[in-house]
Design a protein around this motif. Structure first.
Motif, PDB file in Angstrom:
ATOM      1  N   THR A  85       0.840  -1.183   0.000  1.00 50.94           N
ATOM      2  CA  THR A  85       0.000   0.000   0.000  1.00 50.94           C
ATOM      3  C   THR A  85       0.881   1.240   0.000  1.00 50.94           C
ATOM      4  O   THR A  85       1.922   1.265   0.633  1.00 50.94           O
ATOM      5  N   GLY A  86       0.504   2.211  -0.749  1.00 50.80           N
ATOM      6  CA  GLY A  86       1.243   3.467  -0.890  1.00 50.80           C
ATOM      7  C   GLY A  86       0.422   4.374  -1.773  1.00 50.80           C
ATOM      8  O   GLY A  86      -0.751   4.615  -1.500  1.00 50.80           O
ATOM      9  N   THR A  87       0.992   4.839  -2.880  1.00 53.11           N
ATOM     10  CA  THR A  87       0.221   5.644  -3.823  1.00 53.11           C
ATOM     11  C   THR A  87      -0.825   4.787  -4.529  1.00 53.11           C
ATOM     12  O   THR A  87      -1.811   5.289  -5.033  1.00 53.11           O
ATOM     13  N   SER A  88      -0.577   3.463  -4.568  1.00 55.05           N
ATOM     14  CA  SER A  88      -1.558   2.511  -5.076  1.00 55.05           C
ATOM     15  C   SER A  88      -1.533   1.289  -4.163  1.00 55.05           C
ATOM     16  O   SER A  88      -0.605   1.116  -3.384  1.00 55.05           O
ATOM     17  N   GLN A  89      -2.553   0.467  -4.257  1.00 54.89           N
ATOM     18  CA  GLN A  89      -2.629  -0.726  -3.439  1.00 54.89           C
ATOM     19  C   GLN A  89      -2.637  -1.948  -4.349  1.00 54.89           C
ATOM     20  O   GLN A  89      -3.215  -1.904  -5.433  1.00 54.89           O
ATOM     21  N   ARG A  90      -1.999  -3.018  -3.858  1.00 60.71           N
ATOM     22  CA  ARG A  90      -2.047  -4.256  -4.616  1.00 60.71           C
ATOM     23  C   ARG A  90      -1.879  -5.445  -3.686  1.00 60.71           C
ATOM     24  O   ARG A  90      -1.299  -5.340  -2.623  1.00 60.71           O
ATOM     25  N   ILE A  91      -2.423  -6.559  -4.142  1.00 59.44           N
ATOM     26  CA  ILE A  91      -2.279  -7.826  -3.444  1.00 59.44           C
ATOM     27  C   ILE A  91      -1.719  -8.816  -4.467  1.00 59.44           C
ATOM     28  O   ILE A  91      -2.226  -8.911  -5.581  1.00 59.44           O
ATOM     29  N   LYS A  92      -0.665  -9.533  -4.065  1.00 53.81           N
ATOM     30  CA  LYS A  92      -0.044 -10.502  -4.960  1.00 53.81           C
ATOM     31  C   LYS A  92      -0.005 -11.863  -4.287  1.00 53.81           C
ATOM     32  O   LYS A  92       0.224 -11.967  -3.088  1.00 53.81           O
ATOM     33  N   LEU A  93      -0.249 -12.888  -5.065  1.00 53.10           N
ATOM     34  CA  LEU A  93      -0.083 -14.259  -4.616  1.00 53.10           C
ATOM     35  C   LEU A  93       1.205 -14.755  -5.269  1.00 53.10           C
ATOM     36  O   LEU A  93       1.288 -14.807  -6.502  1.00 53.10           O
ATOM     37  N   ASN A  94       2.211 -15.074  -4.485  1.00 55.03           N
ATOM     38  CA  ASN A  94       3.532 -15.453  -4.994  1.00 55.03           C
ATOM     39  C   ASN A  94       3.782 -16.940  -4.818  1.00 55.03           C
ATOM     40  O   ASN A  94       3.489 -17.504  -3.763  1.00 55.03           O
ATOM     41  N   TYR A  95       4.344 -17.551  -5.837  1.00 59.59           N
ATOM     42  CA  TYR A  95       4.811 -18.936  -5.768  1.00 59.59           C
ATOM     43  C   TYR A  95       6.325 -18.883  -5.850  1.00 59.59           C
ATOM     44  O   TYR A  95       6.880 -18.382  -6.824  1.00 59.59           O
ATOM     45  N   GLU A  96       7.000 -19.361  -4.813  1.00 63.71           N
ATOM     46  CA  GLU A  96       8.458 -19.325  -4.760  1.00 63.71           C
ATOM     47  C   GLU A  96       8.957 -20.717  -4.423  1.00 63.71           C
ATOM     48  O   GLU A  96       8.438 -21.364  -3.521  1.00 63.71           O
ATOM     49  N   GLN A  97       9.978 -21.166  -5.140  1.00 63.03           N
ATOM     50  CA  GLN A  97      10.545 -22.475  -4.882  1.00 63.03           C
ATOM     51  C   GLN A  97      12.056 -22.360  -4.867  1.00 63.03           C
ATOM     52  O   GLN A  97      12.650 -21.807  -5.777  1.00 63.03           O
ATOM     53  N   ASP A  98      12.673 -22.862  -3.786  1.00 59.05           N
ATOM     54  CA  ASP A  98      14.128 -22.858  -3.693  1.00 59.05           C
ATOM     55  C   ASP A  98      14.696 -23.930  -4.586  1.00 59.05           C
ATOM     56  O   ASP A  98      14.189 -25.063  -4.634  1.00 59.05           O
ATOM     57  N   LYS A  99      15.756 -23.600  -5.305  1.00 57.71           N
ATOM     58  CA  LYS A  99      16.446 -24.581  -6.154  1.00 57.71           C
ATOM     59  C   LYS A  99      17.764 -24.916  -5.482  1.00 57.71           C
ATOM     60  O   LYS A  99      18.719 -24.176  -5.581  1.00 57.71           O
ATOM     61  N   ASN A 100      17.787 -25.995  -4.767  1.00 59.10           N
ATOM     62  CA  ASN A 100      19.008 -26.436  -4.072  1.00 59.10           C
ATOM     63  C   ASN A 100      19.608 -27.629  -4.734  1.00 59.10           C
ATOM     64  O   ASN A 100      19.094 -28.453  -5.272  1.00 59.10           O
TER      65      ASN A 100
END
Length: 143
Positions: free
Chosen positions: A128-143
Motif C-alpha cells: 500500500t502506498g500511492t496505489s494498493q495491490r495484493i499478490k499471490l507469490n509462488y516461490e521455490q528454492d532450487k538447491n
C-alpha cells in the motif's frame, strides 16, 4: 590512469573495493572502469550507466549493514529510471510474517509491504502506498 576492482573474502560474503592510481574518488574510478573517462566528461547515457552501477555496487555493501542493524532486508531496488529507485527495509516478525517498507530515494514514494507465508511455496503479499495491490507469490528454492 588505472582503475581497479578488488574482490576479497569468502564466496558467501565477498568484499569489493574500487580504487585507482593516481587515487580518485570511488565515483570517478567507477566512471573510468565503465567508460574510460572521468565522471566530468561522460555523456548523459554514460552518466546513467555509471549511476546504475554505483547503485548496484552500493547495494552489494548493504548486507553487512543489515546484519549490524539486525534486520532481514536492506537493499536498493533499481526502477526503470534512476528516479524510481527504492530503498527497501524489512523484518520477519515470525518465520511466516514479514513487515517492510520501500521508500523512494529520489522521489516521495513510500510503500508499506506485508507478506504472509501460506505454505512452503506460496505467500500472499500486500503493498500500500500511492496505489494498493495484493499478490499471490509462488516461490521455490532450487538447491
Amino acid at each position: 590512469m588505472t582503475a581497479v576492482v578488488s574482490v576479497s573474502g569468502p564466496l558467501k560474503a565477498p568484499q569489493t573495493r574500487i580504487s585507482s592510481e593516481p587515487a580518485l574518488a570511488e565515483s570517478d574510478a567507477l566512471a573510468y572502469l565503465l567508460t574510460g573517462k572521468p565522471l566530468t566528461q561522460v555523456s548523459q547515457s554514460e552518466s546513467n550507466m555509471v549511476a546504475s552501477a554505483a547503485l548496484a555496487y552500493g547495494s552489494g555493501q548493504m548486507g553487512w549493514v543489515a546484519e549490524q542493524l539486525g534486520i532481514d532486508e536492506l537493499s536498493v531496488q533499481q526502477g526503470s529510471t534512476l528516479k524510481d529507485t527504492l530503498l527497501a527495509v524489512g523484518q520477519y516478525l515470525t518465520p511466516d510474517f514479514y513487515v517492510g517498507t520501500k521508500v523512494g530515494l529520489f522521489n516521495k514514494q513510500a510503500v508499506l509491504v506485508l507478506k504472509h507465508k501460506l505454505t512452503d511455496t506460496v505467500n500472499v503479499e500486500t503493498q500500500t502506498g500511492t496505489s494498493q495491490r495484493i499478490k499471490l507469490n509462488y516461490e521455490q528454492d532450487k538447491n
